[in-house]
Structure formats: structure tokens, C-alpha cells
Enzyme design. Structure first.
Site, mmCIF file in Angstrom:
data_model
loop_
_atom_site.group_PDB
_atom_site.id
_atom_site.type_symbol
_atom_site.label_atom_id
_atom_site.label_comp_id
_atom_site.label_asym_id
_atom_site.label_seq_id
_atom_site.Cartn_x
_atom_site.Cartn_y
_atom_site.Cartn_z
ATOM 1 N N LYS A 115 0.834 -1.117 0.073
ATOM 2 C CA LYS A 115 0.118 0.068 -0.139
ATOM 3 C C LYS A 115 0.989 1.132 0.159
ATOM 4 O O LYS A 115 0.526 2.206 -0.497
ATOM 5 C CB LYS A 115 -0.930 -0.062 1.281
ATOM 6 C CG LYS A 115 -2.069 -1.029 1.176
ATOM 7 C CD LYS A 115 -3.258 -0.665 1.184
ATOM 8 C CE LYS A 115 -4.406 -1.885 0.522
ATOM 9 N NZ LYS A 115 -5.378 -1.836 1.005
ATOM 10 N N LYS A 169 -3.273 -10.715 -6.912
ATOM 11 C CA LYS A 169 -4.884 -11.120 -6.401
ATOM 12 C C LYS A 169 -6.086 -10.236 -6.954
ATOM 13 O O LYS A 169 -5.593 -8.844 -7.210
ATOM 14 C CB LYS A 169 -5.050 -11.024 -4.831
ATOM 15 C CG LYS A 169 -4.947 -9.723 -4.194
ATOM 16 C CD LYS A 169 -5.550 -9.828 -2.757
ATOM 17 C CE LYS A 169 -5.848 -8.270 -2.496
ATOM 18 N NZ LYS A 169 -6.708 -8.108 -1.052
ATOM 19 N N LYS A 229 -10.205 -4.918 -5.044
ATOM 20 C CA LYS A 229 -11.289 -3.942 -5.203
ATOM 21 C C LYS A 229 -10.724 -2.608 -5.802
ATOM 22 O O LYS A 229 -11.358 -1.784 -6.529
ATOM 23 C CB LYS A 229 -11.654 -3.496 -3.849
ATOM 24 C CG LYS A 229 -12.475 -4.260 -2.940
ATOM 25 C CD LYS A 229 -13.008 -3.366 -1.907
ATOM 26 C CE LYS A 229 -13.205 -3.976 -0.808
ATOM 27 N NZ LYS A 229 -12.767 -3.588 0.549
HETATM 28 P P1 ATP Z 1 -7.858 -3.957 -1.468
HETATM 29 O O1 ATP Z 1 -7.442 -4.911 -2.719
HETATM 30 O O2 ATP Z 1 -8.575 -2.700 -2.313
HETATM 31 O O3 ATP Z 1 -6.867 -3.647 -0.605
HETATM 32 P P2 ATP Z 1 -9.466 -5.856 -0.603
HETATM 33 O O4 ATP Z 1 -10.097 -6.245 -1.996
HETATM 34 O O5 ATP Z 1 -8.384 -6.626 -0.094
HETATM 35 O O6 ATP Z 1 -9.057 -4.489 -0.699
HETATM 36 P P3 ATP Z 1 -10.641 -5.972 2.177
HETATM 37 O O7 ATP Z 1 -11.699 -5.059 2.533
HETATM 38 O O8 ATP Z 1 -9.201 -5.506 2.293
HETATM 39 O O9 ATP Z 1 -10.639 -5.853 0.436
HETATM 40 O O10 ATP Z 1 -10.654 -7.470 2.351
HETATM 41 C C1 ATP Z 1 -12.025 -7.854 2.631
HETATM 42 C C2 ATP Z 1 -12.006 -9.422 2.828
HETATM 43 O O11 ATP Z 1 -11.732 -10.152 1.488
HETATM 44 C C3 ATP Z 1 -10.645 -10.069 3.532
HETATM 45 O O12 ATP Z 1 -11.121 -11.304 4.466
HETATM 46 C C4 ATP Z 1 -9.855 -10.547 2.407
HETATM 47 O O13 ATP Z 1 -9.018 -11.580 2.943
HETATM 48 C C5 ATP Z 1 -10.759 -11.011 1.534
HETATM 49 N N1 ATP Z 1 -10.258 -10.958 0.066
HETATM 50 C C6 ATP Z 1 -9.831 -9.704 -0.537
HETATM 51 N N2 ATP Z 1 -9.465 -10.198 -1.916
HETATM 52 C C7 ATP Z 1 -9.763 -11.476 -1.887
HETATM 53 C C8 ATP Z 1 -9.197 -12.629 -2.981
HETATM 54 N N3 ATP Z 1 -8.915 -11.869 -4.324
HETATM 55 N N4 ATP Z 1 -9.420 -13.486 -2.757
HETATM 56 C C9 ATP Z 1 -9.991 -13.989 -1.625
HETATM 57 N N5 ATP Z 1 -10.255 -13.235 -0.624
HETATM 58 C C10 ATP Z 1 -10.066 -12.228 -0.672
#
Ligand code: ATP
Ligand code: LTN
Length: 334
Positions: free
Chosen positions: A115, A197, A200
């Protein structure tokens, strides 16, 4: 323990719109756990401001996320669904735990490094101590279990280390939490760069399936998913694009990767991508319909927000009172 049940805590940030990764990696597992555990699901808006947010947009996204938890099937009476910022104990405990966390530990956090690289113009102290706030969330509710995706494992480990350190000094104050990862879907990859991965905050709209994408968009994005060119549907590390699509299909249908290979034996990528797209769209449609319906019912959602903030505060305060006493703060005189 509350009412004889073990405790569960999890949360998501109100940044961006949820992706299929968030759904399969986290939210879907939440749904199956509410019978067995006393569950607290937070919209972690305090975490969201570690990167700059537009205030009106943050408020809207936070409400949409809270509504989406319910639309996805979490019963807001059985599960405590609330905003982190409505329970001041999160910030209070985070401060205390900051004083039990080493800079050397925080320096090892890979999410901070990622980040910080992404937001080089705003590497603030909150971004750095983000894992301590997450530890506070979990420990405040004495969570036994924390369902998350694989990317959060390092944060779970630091939470356990902080809790053990605190307990070693002051006695058994915190429950030591365990992470819960689903069998499939714990790491959904980008459709455009399948070694990264699905996130969002990805700028390429074709990289992620958003939970509110319509059927045509979902099918189109899967059609464009990056794969190799050998046209065989096999679950192998050397084929990250197809492996990811098999993971998605497995996670939605409950079939094992071997069963999926068998189902599509002799078929090409076109057929497979279409099947994955249709299956995902069918899974999301009822969630989207419910979300649209709930969004219109302001009073109902407001009622949940109010009741659950009170419930969460009550539980959080029990831990906080104990912690304050242990560290030596003077008692309040009422
Ligand atoms: P960003 O990518 O913007 O940092 P994020 O998509 O990781 O955000 P979070 O709110 O940080 O979103 O994550 C919420 C939940 O979703 C967490 O439990 C995280 O482990 C899970 N998660 C996020 N992305 C994935 C993914 N690609 N596959 C599986 N689980 C995920
Ligand atoms: N950091 C998590 C969101 C989060 C969380 C939590 C998850 C904040 N507090 C407590 C589980 C338990 C993320 O997904 N990025």
C-alpha cells in the site's frame, strides 16, 4: 463466549465496490458460520481512511457495504452487523495495543509495503499501524475465529503475537484467535493478471468481477480473462489463468477441481469461460435483487445500525474495562 457460543469477528473495508474475491474469500464463508458462532461483522470504516477518501463517497460506500452483508444472506438479528466507527472501543484499544507492538514487527507487514508503494504521496502513520487496529477489532470481541482470505494471514499472526505478549504480562485477558480459510476461494486472482490477487482497488475494470456487475458484464469479463493457449482445462500451477477459473467454479458449485476437470474434459476455453460466467452471474443475481430491495428501506437499515451499534458497544466495553484496569488506568468515578 456469549450465550454459550464461541465468538467470531470479521470485517471488510468500505473502499471500492466488493469483488468476487471478497465474496468467495470471505463473505461466503461468513454465511455458513452464523449458526455455530456468535458473530460480529463490521464495516471497518476506521481502516478505510488510511488511504484518502471522499467523505460523501465513503459514507455511501459504508452503507452499501453494510446493506450488502445483509443482502448476501447474513441475518442482522443473529449476526451483529455494525460500523466500526460507531464503537469507540476499537480506537481506544488500538492505542493501548500500539504500546505493545514493536516497530520491527510492523516493518515486516507486506500489505503495508504494497500500500505504501501504491500511495507514495500519503504514507501516513495510520497505514503503518493498520494491523494494530485490526488486532484491536479482533481482541475486543475475544474472537475465537476470524474468517478471512489468505492475504490477511500475516495480520492474524501479528494479532496472536500481540495478544500473547499482553497475556504474558497481565494474565489471561485476550482469547487467542484462529484464522479460518475456506477450502476454496481463499485467494481469487485477477482475471487480467492471474498471478496477482483480484482487488477492489485494481484500475483495470476487466480484472475484477464486481458483486453488482450485471450478467452480460460478468460473462464478457470472463470471456476476456487471460489464459494460456493450450486449450485444455487442467488444474496446474503452470496454468494460473485456468487454475483461477477452476477455483472460482469450484468455489461456487462446491465441486472439487478434479471434478471440474472431468466435467470439461474435451471442451475448449470458450465453453468453460461461458459456464463460469453463467454460474457466477446466477449466484450473484439474488444478492443483487435483495440489495436493491433493501436499499429502498431506509428505516429498516437504520434500525439495524442503531441496535447493532449498541450490542457491539456493550460487548466491546466489557473487554475494554478489563484491559484498562490491567494496564493501570484509574477507575471512573460515577
Ligand atoms: P484492496 O484490494 O483494495 O486492499 P480488498 O479487496 O483486499 O481491498 P478488504 O476489505 O481488504 O478488500 O478485504 C475483505 C476480505 O476479503 C478479507 O477477508 C480479504 O482477505 C478478502 N479478500 C480480498 N481479496 C480477496 C481475493 N482476491 N481472494 C480471496 N479473498 C479476498
Ligand atoms: N484488514 C482486513 C479488514 C479487517 C478485518 C478486521 C478482517 C479489518 N479488521 C478484523 C478480519 C478481522 C482486510 O481485509 N483488509
Amino acid at each position: 463466549m456469549l450465550d454459550g457460543k464461541k465468538m467470531l469477528f470479521s470485517g471488510m473495508q468500505a473502499t471500492g465496490t466488493l469483488t468476487l474475491g471478497n465474496y468467495l474469500g470471505a463473505l461466503k464463508n461468513w454465511l455458513t458460520m452464523s449458526e455455530e458462532y456468535e458473530c460480529f461483522y463490521s464495516v471497518v470504516d476506521l481502516h478505510s481512511i488510511t488511504v484518502r477518501q471522499d467523505p460523501a463517497e465513503l459514507r455511501k460506500r459504508a452503507r452499501n457495504l453494510l446493506t450488502l452483508y445483509i443482502a448476501a444472506g447474513l441475518d442482522p438479528v443473529k449476526n451483529c452487523i455494525y460500523y466500526q466507527s460507531h464503537v469507540s472501543g476499537h480506537a481506544e484499544l488500538a492505542w493501548i495495543l500500539n504500546c505493545f507492538t514493536y516497530v520491527g514487527e510492523l516493518n515486516r507487514m507486506t500489505q503495508f509495503k504494497d500500500k505504501a508503494a501504491k500511495h507514495a504521496d500519503n504514507i501516513n502513520a495510520g497505514l503503518y499501524t493498520y494491523p494494530v487496529l485490526m488486532a484491536a477489532d479482533i481482541l475486543l470481541f475475544q474472537a475465537d475465529v476470524v474468517p478471512v482470505g489468505i492475504d490477511q494471514m500475516q495480520h492474524l499472526e501479528i494479532t496472536r503475537d500481540i495478544a500473547e505478549r499482553f497475556n504474558n504480562i497481565y494474565g489471561d485477558v485476550f482469547t487467542i484467535p484462529e484464522a479460518y480459510l475456506g477450502k476454496t476461494g481463499a485467494k481469487i486472482m485477477s482475471l487480467q493478471e492471474p498471478t496477482k490477487k483480484m482487488s477492489k482497488s485494481d484500475e483495470n475494470p476487466n480484472a475484477s468481477i464486481l458483486l453488482m456487475d450485471d450478467t452480460d458484464t460478468i460473462i464478457r469479463k470472463f470471456k476476456r480473462a487471460v489464459t494460456d493457449s493450450d486449450n485444455t482445462i487442467l488444474y496446474k500451477d503452470e496454468k494460473p489463468g485456468i487454475k483461477n477459473l477452476i477455483d472460482i467454479y469450484s468455489s461456487v458449485t462446491g465441486k472439487t477441481p478434479a471434478e471440474v476437470e472431468k466435467e470439461f474434459d474435451g471442451k475448449g476455453y470458450g465453453d468453460f469461460k461461458l459456464a463460469v460466467g453463467e454460474t457466477v452471474a446466477d449466484m450473484l443475481k439474488p444478492v443483487q435483487d435483495k440489495f436493491n430491495e433493501l436499499s429502498k428501506d431506509k428505516e429498516y437499515i437504520d434500525g439495524i445500525i442503531k441496535a447493532n451499534a449498541e450490542k457491539a458497544s456493550y460487548v466491546a466495553n466489557k473487554t475494554l474495562r478489563k484491559v484498562k484496569k490491567k494496564v493501570g488506568f484509574p477507575e471512573m468515578i460515577r
